[in-house]
Design a protein around this motif. Structure first.
Motif, mmCIF file in Angstrom:
data_model
loop_
_atom_site.group_PDB
_atom_site.id
_atom_site.type_symbol
_atom_site.label_atom_id
_atom_site.label_comp_id
_atom_site.label_asym_id
_atom_site.label_seq_id
_atom_site.Cartn_x
_atom_site.Cartn_y
_atom_site.Cartn_z
ATOM 1 N N VAL A 182 0.837 -1.204 0.000
ATOM 2 C CA VAL A 182 0.000 0.000 0.000
ATOM 3 C C VAL A 182 0.872 1.254 0.000
ATOM 4 C CG1 VAL A 182 -1.753 1.285 1.276
ATOM 5 C CG2 VAL A 182 -1.878 -1.210 1.163
ATOM 6 N N ILE A 183 1.896 1.286 0.825
ATOM 7 C CA ILE A 183 2.766 2.463 0.923
ATOM 8 C C ILE A 183 3.503 2.710 -0.394
ATOM 9 C CG2 ILE A 183 4.831 3.394 2.051
ATOM 10 C CD1 ILE A 183 3.891 1.991 4.607
ATOM 11 N N LEU A 184 4.017 1.655 -1.015
ATOM 12 C CA LEU A 184 4.731 1.810 -2.283
ATOM 13 C C LEU A 184 3.805 2.342 -3.375
ATOM 14 C CD1 LEU A 184 6.878 -1.453 -2.215
ATOM 15 C CD2 LEU A 184 7.722 0.893 -2.049
ATOM 16 N N CYS A 185 2.567 1.884 -3.389
ATOM 17 C CA CYS A 185 1.598 2.411 -4.355
ATOM 18 C C CYS A 185 1.292 3.880 -4.074
ATOM 19 C CB CYS A 185 0.316 1.584 -4.320
ATOM 20 S SG CYS A 185 0.473 -0.033 -5.104
ATOM 21 N N ALA A 186 1.207 4.228 -2.795
ATOM 22 C CA ALA A 186 0.946 5.620 -2.421
ATOM 23 C C ALA A 186 2.099 6.528 -2.854
ATOM 24 C CB ALA A 186 0.720 5.713 -0.916
ATOM 25 N N VAL A 187 3.324 6.079 -2.631
ATOM 26 C CA VAL A 187 4.489 6.867 -3.051
ATOM 27 C C VAL A 187 4.520 6.997 -4.571
ATOM 28 C CG1 VAL A 187 7.004 6.926 -3.081
ATOM 29 C CG2 VAL A 187 5.808 6.214 -1.013
ATOM 30 N N LEU A 199 -5.458 -0.061 -10.299
ATOM 31 C CA LEU A 199 -4.879 1.243 -9.988
ATOM 32 C C LEU A 199 -3.472 1.362 -10.580
ATOM 33 C CD1 LEU A 199 -5.022 3.964 -8.559
ATOM 34 C CD2 LEU A 199 -4.221 2.837 -6.462
ATOM 35 N N GLN A 200 -2.719 0.262 -10.514
ATOM 36 C CA GLN A 200 -1.390 0.251 -11.121
ATOM 37 C C GLN A 200 -1.485 0.460 -12.630
ATOM 38 O OE1 GLN A 200 1.959 -0.455 -9.423
ATOM 39 N NE2 GLN A 200 2.131 0.789 -11.279
ATOM 40 N N TYR A 201 -2.475 -0.149 -13.244
ATOM 41 C CA TYR A 201 -2.684 0.026 -14.687
ATOM 42 C C TYR A 201 -2.997 1.483 -15.005
ATOM 43 C CZ TYR A 201 -4.588 -0.696 -19.374
ATOM 44 O OH TYR A 201 -4.823 -0.623 -20.723
ATOM 45 N N VAL A 202 -3.823 2.110 -14.186
ATOM 46 C CA VAL A 202 -4.175 3.522 -14.392
ATOM 47 C C VAL A 202 -2.940 4.404 -14.251
ATOM 48 C CG1 VAL A 202 -5.470 5.464 -13.432
ATOM 49 C CG2 VAL A 202 -6.575 3.242 -13.697
ATOM 50 N N ALA A 230 -9.528 5.578 -4.164
ATOM 51 C CA ALA A 230 -9.343 4.118 -4.200
ATOM 52 C C ALA A 230 -8.211 3.695 -3.279
ATOM 53 C CB ALA A 230 -9.062 3.669 -5.627
ATOM 54 N N LEU A 231 -7.112 4.448 -3.305
ATOM 55 C CA LEU A 231 -5.966 4.110 -2.462
ATOM 56 C C LEU A 231 -6.286 4.305 -0.985
ATOM 57 C CD1 LEU A 231 -3.051 3.178 -2.490
ATOM 58 C CD2 LEU A 231 -2.341 5.568 -2.663
ATOM 59 N N VAL A 232 -7.021 5.349 -0.671
ATOM 60 C CA VAL A 232 -7.395 5.599 0.730
ATOM 61 C C VAL A 232 -8.312 4.499 1.247
ATOM 62 C CG1 VAL A 232 -8.704 7.137 2.246
ATOM 63 C CG2 VAL A 232 -7.079 8.095 0.611
ATOM 64 N N ILE A 233 -9.248 4.056 0.420
ATOM 65 C CA ILE A 233 -10.154 2.981 0.831
ATOM 66 C C ILE A 233 -9.371 1.715 1.150
ATOM 67 C CG2 ILE A 233 -11.965 1.416 0.021
ATOM 68 C CD1 ILE A 233 -13.159 3.754 -1.520
ATOM 69 N N VAL A 234 -8.431 1.375 0.258
ATOM 70 C CA VAL A 234 -7.615 0.181 0.498
ATOM 71 C C VAL A 234 -6.812 0.336 1.782
ATOM 72 C CG1 VAL A 234 -5.711 -1.217 -0.374
ATOM 73 C CG2 VAL A 234 -7.463 -0.387 -1.949
ATOM 74 N N ALA A 235 -6.226 1.507 1.996
ATOM 75 C CA ALA A 235 -5.409 1.734 3.190
ATOM 76 C C ALA A 235 -6.234 1.605 4.467
ATOM 77 C CB ALA A 235 -4.759 3.116 3.120
#
Length: 265
Positions: free
Chosen positions: A112-117, A180-183, A139-144
């Motif tokens: 999660v942190i690496l995706c956020a960065v 999200l990574q694809y986006v 989306a990232l906040v929901i996952v976190a």
């Protein structure tokens, strides 16, 4: 129907169906059938208090008018032992070791942190439509948040519904990070390259392995396939780290090149 429970070959409990009378020995005075009404269905589970349920080999013998059978088992750390046709939901002391729980939580948080960065780097580097930016952040906040709640439940010791639900909340929602990574790659590149597809595929593979490991672990205590779950989470973390390095490398390269075009042009 007549039920006899023994420990190390010595009778500790008996039950006579004709008069529905239980006879526990003094050392196991708390012993009782889990559900006498289900005895006719082949369920002869025995419940003993934690203080009296000492470890050892137990056997259950059921005698009916026209048949009889015996089941043997070893009690290691449980207050419920079973006999009959049911599949027991046994309790155990610890589902995962402290180190295993720490590793799992660390790996999921790392993903999660690496995706956020990575998302932060992309937002600072490229101009993005506000709606697209907000959707990615939400989306990232929901996952976190969901992963944080799951970690809080999972970190507790024991094999409970809360522990299993917590691990599920940690693992399953990470599937959102794959699209999200694809986006995020779509923002950086005008067209998706083979290298980026490989990274997305690697993260998807890690997720599938993690879900399979979770499905195998949630059914048993202690778990027999914890390494599968850890391996899946590790693959996802590695894919996220490589993706971050890939995107961040492009950002650094772009800062050294004057008027460089977007990658893919």
């Amino acid at each position: 129907m007549f039920v006899t429970w023994k420990k190390q070959g010595n009778i500790i409990f008996s039950y006579r169906g004709e008069n529905k009378k239980s006879n526990p020995v003094p050392a196991f005075s708390s012993a009782r059938l889990l559900s006498p009404v289900d005895l006719v269905k082949g369920v002869a589970s025995l419940v003993i208090s934690s203080q009296q349920a000492t470890v050892g080999n137990y056997s259950c013998e059921v005698t009916e008018s026209n048949r009889e059978g015996e089941v043997k088992m070893e009690l290691r750390n449980s207050s419920v032992v079973s006999c009959g046709d049911e599949t027991p939901k046994e309790k155990c002391g610890s589902w995962f070791l402290v180190v295993e729980r720490a590793v799992m939580i660390s790996l999921v948080c790392s993903v999660v942190i690496l995706c956020a960065v990575q998302l932060t780097v992309i937002v600072l580097k490229y101009e993005i439509e506000s709606q697209r930016k907000v959707s990615a952040i939400v989306a990232l906040v929901i996952v976190a948040v969901v992963v944080g709640v799951g970690a809080a439940l999972f970190i507790q010791d024991g094999y409970t519904v809360q522990n299993r639900a917590g691990l599920g909340l940690m693992v399953v929602p990470t599937v959102i990070l794959i699209p999200l990574q694809y986006v995020m790659f779509g923002i950086v590149f005008d067209c998706i390259l083979q290298a980026t597809l490989a990274l997305i595929g690697l993260k998807l593979l890690g997720f599938i392995i993690a879900v399979v490991g979770f499905a195998l672990c949630v059914q048993t205590c202690p778990p027999l396939h914890g390494s599968v779950l850890i391996a899946g989470l590790a693959i996802m973390a590695i894919a996220s780290l490589i993706s971050l390095g890939y995107v961040n490398g492009l950002r650094i390269m772009g800062s050294r090149m004057k008027d460089h075009p977007r990658p893919g042009n």
